[in-house]
Design an enzyme around this catalytic site. Structure first.
Site, PDB file in Angstrom:
ATOM      1  CB  VAL A   1      -0.939   0.027   1.220  1.00  0.00           C
ATOM      2  CG1 VAL A   1      -1.678   1.368   1.285  1.00  0.00           C
ATOM      3  CG2 VAL A   1      -1.933  -1.124   1.176  1.00  0.00           C
TER       4      VAL A   1
ATOM      5  N   GLY B   1       3.998   2.297  -4.765  1.00  0.00           N
ATOM      6  CA  GLY B   1       4.153   2.458  -6.203  1.00  0.00           C
ATOM      7  C   GLY B   1       4.743   3.807  -6.575  1.00  0.00           C
TER       8      GLY B   1
ATOM      9  CB  CYS C   1       1.038   4.972  -5.194  1.00  0.00           C
ATOM     10  SG  CYS C   1      -0.237   4.807  -3.930  1.00  0.00           S
TER      11      CYS C   1
ATOM     12  CG  ASP D   1       0.967  -4.186  -6.467  1.00  0.00           C
ATOM     13  OD1 ASP D   1       1.667  -3.596  -7.295  1.00  0.00           O
ATOM     14  OD2 ASP D   1      -0.254  -3.976  -6.329  1.00  0.00           O
TER      15      ASP D   1
ATOM     16  N   GLY E   1       7.048  -0.647  -4.887  1.00  0.00           N
ATOM     17  CA  GLY E   1       8.310  -0.469  -4.187  1.00  0.00           C
ATOM     18  C   GLY E   1       9.508  -1.091  -4.875  1.00  0.00           C
TER      19      GLY E   1
ATOM     20  NE  ARG F   1      -5.663  -0.366  -7.453  1.00  0.00           N
ATOM     21  CZ  ARG F   1      -4.759  -0.299  -6.482  1.00  0.00           C
ATOM     22  NH1 ARG F   1      -4.726   0.756  -5.675  1.00  0.00           N
ATOM     23  NH2 ARG F   1      -3.881  -1.271  -6.308  1.00  0.00           N
TER      24      ARG F   1
END
Length: 498
Positions: free
Chosen positions: A312, A315, A318, A357, A359, A417
């Site tokens: 979380v 990204g 992100c 998912d 990093g 999302r």
């Protein structure tokens, strides 16, 4: 009062792998990268296994059908994004499933009465030197002939003349029926010394072309991710809003795996959606996420998730951590969830793979994530750089770049999302930007895989399970991190060797 987790939230940059003894039977040529994608009983083969531990992010800017085809041919898997209509997503799935390695759908098509000048323009646009001549100028029209760049010369022939004047007509063309296998087609290419073999249906309509030049290309991909019918595998992202309508359409289109995609998967909404899918469609592997700790992993695994995505806010596009203050360093998240995965395995006898998912900034981060327990990784920025991704390729003063935007950006407006309590984005959790262009996926991923294999060799591991069980990692100080980089003045041009 709030619970304080004493452990520092750490990233992949803060770790290095220690070398282990390398055996004489451990070399890049002997390293295997197969890994389970879905839940399975310990000791039994998983229903789906990847030939390489790479999946592409569930993003508009990344997972196109073209990228899904290229990644599956390299042993990985794409999850086509769900921020589109159900019909469009199902059509994208079909496009991948209909692809047959070695069987090419023609994109250089003309009619017999088109001018040679028009043919030249079509060939220049597609970059191909063989054109199909069909009655209606489409890739699925009734085949009338083939014309190649060797059949005419712009200075010797009248370019205002029709294509039919220079084409080889169907009566003089060897061709094959639709039930021909790739092996049979390749044999004819070599035995009859052909460059191209058209494949036709019973009514003479073109289905595919098989090229001699593709023979070596097909040998490049020994670890393709394929289903029992030898079709490439493809996944699809889903959300917790319209899944009851979207899931059956995706299954009818042939999706091999589904994944609920959320910025925060630790929710009753996702557990209820997973329960519904496993009740009505138990045959389809379905993943959940995203999570950052062991408690959330166990919650989704008990709800029926066949794999769980970890991460979380890590990204590159992100900004969830900036905007909402939630998340966790990716290394800490993977380590915590991997421990919970192993505890769940010991308690239930079932292994639920986990996906790292986000990093993953450098290629070596993939090795670190896998060593820490991830079964496979999911990447967005990495794949967005390639030709097969959706973003436009744009020139800049310093070279080419590709467009890359987050699902939480206003450009994507993927409100499904992000749980912001409205039928739309109230604030952005992603940005819209660019990444350096990196060319063709096949070449770029081959380099990353080569680095991963040599890293595993240095760590004395020939398989990913062995890598996970024997890898040793050490924390690095800021000074150690600086020491990792080159510390000389680099040449502006290659040295001349006498």
């Amino acid at each position: 009062m709030a619970q304080i987790i004493a452990e520092v939230s750490r990233t992949f940059n803060e770790f290095l792998l220690l070398p282990n003894r390398t055996r004489t039977d451990c070399s890049p040529a002997t390293v295997g990268l197969s890994t389970p994608l879905v839940r399975h009983v310990v000791g039994q083969q998983p229903a789906i296994e990847l030939g390489s531990p790479f999946t592409s992010a569930i993003m508009q800017a990344v997972s196109t059908p073209e990228l899904a085809i290229a990644l599956a041919r390299n042993g990985g898997l794409s999850f086509l994004h769900h921020n589109q209509s159900i019909q469009d997503q199902a059509a994208a799935v079909r496009q991948v499933k209909n692809f047959k390695a070695g069987f090419v759908t023609s994109d250089t098509n003309v009619r017999p009465d088109d001018s040679l000048c028009h043919l030249v323009a079509v060939m220049q646009r597609t970059g191909h030197s063989t054109a199909v001549v069909t009655h209606d100028g489409t890739a699925a029209g009734r085949l009338l002939g083939l014309v190649t760049s060797r059949d005419f010369h712009p200075q010797r022939h009248d370019l205002d003349g029709p294509v039919s004047s220079r084409m080889t007509a169907i009566a003089d063309l060897p061709h094959a029926s639709a039930d021909t296998t790739l092996s049979e087609a390749n044999a004819r290419l070599w035995d009859q010394r052909l460059d191209c073999l058209p494949v036709l249906d019973t009514e003479g309509h073109l289905q595919y072309l098989v090229f001699r030049s593709d023979y070596a290309d097909n040998k490049r991909f020994p670890n393709q991710a394929v289903d029992p019918a030898k079709r490439l595998r493809v996944g699809a992202g889903i959300n917790t809003h319209d899944y009851q309508e979207r899931v059956p359409a995706l299954l009818e289109a042939g999706a091999d795996a589904l994944c609920f995609d959320s910025s925060d998967g630790y929710s009753d909404w996702q557990a209820q959606a997973l329960t519904w899918v496993k009740k009505h469609y138990p045959e389809i592997p379905t993943g959940g996420g995203n999570v950052v700790d062991g408690e959330a992993f166990t919650f989704l695994a008990e709800a029926g998730a066949d794999f769980v995505k970890v991460g979380v806010g890590g990204g590159s596009i992100c900004i969830t951590r900036d905007q909402k203050g939630i998340g966790r360093g990716q290394a800490s998240a993977v380590l915590d969830v991997a421990a919970a995965r192993d505890a769940f395995r010991d308690r239930t006898g079932e292994y639920v793979p986990i996906c790292s998912d986000g990093g993953l900034v450098h290629d070596y981060h993939v090795a670190v994530a896998l060593a820490m327990g991830a079964d496979f990784v999911m990447m967005g920025r990495y794949f967005a750089r390639f030709d097969q991704a959706a973003g436009a390729k744009l020139p800049t003063r310093d070279g080419f770049v590709k467009e890359y935007w987050g699902e939480g950006s206003n450009r994507a407006r993927n409100w499904q999302r992000y749980g912001q309590g409205a039928q739309g984005l109230i604030f952005e959790e992603g940005v819209d930007g660019y990444v350096p262009y990196a060319g063709d996926l096949n070449e770029g991923l081959a380099l990353t895989i080569a680095k991963l294999k040599t890293t595993m060799v240095s760590c004395g591991s020939a398989t990913l399970p062995e890598f996970q069980s024997t890898a040793r990692l050490t924390l690095v100080s800021d000074q150690s991190f600086q020491e990792s980089h080159a510390n000389v003045t680099l040449r502006d041009a290659p040295a001349t060797i006498a």
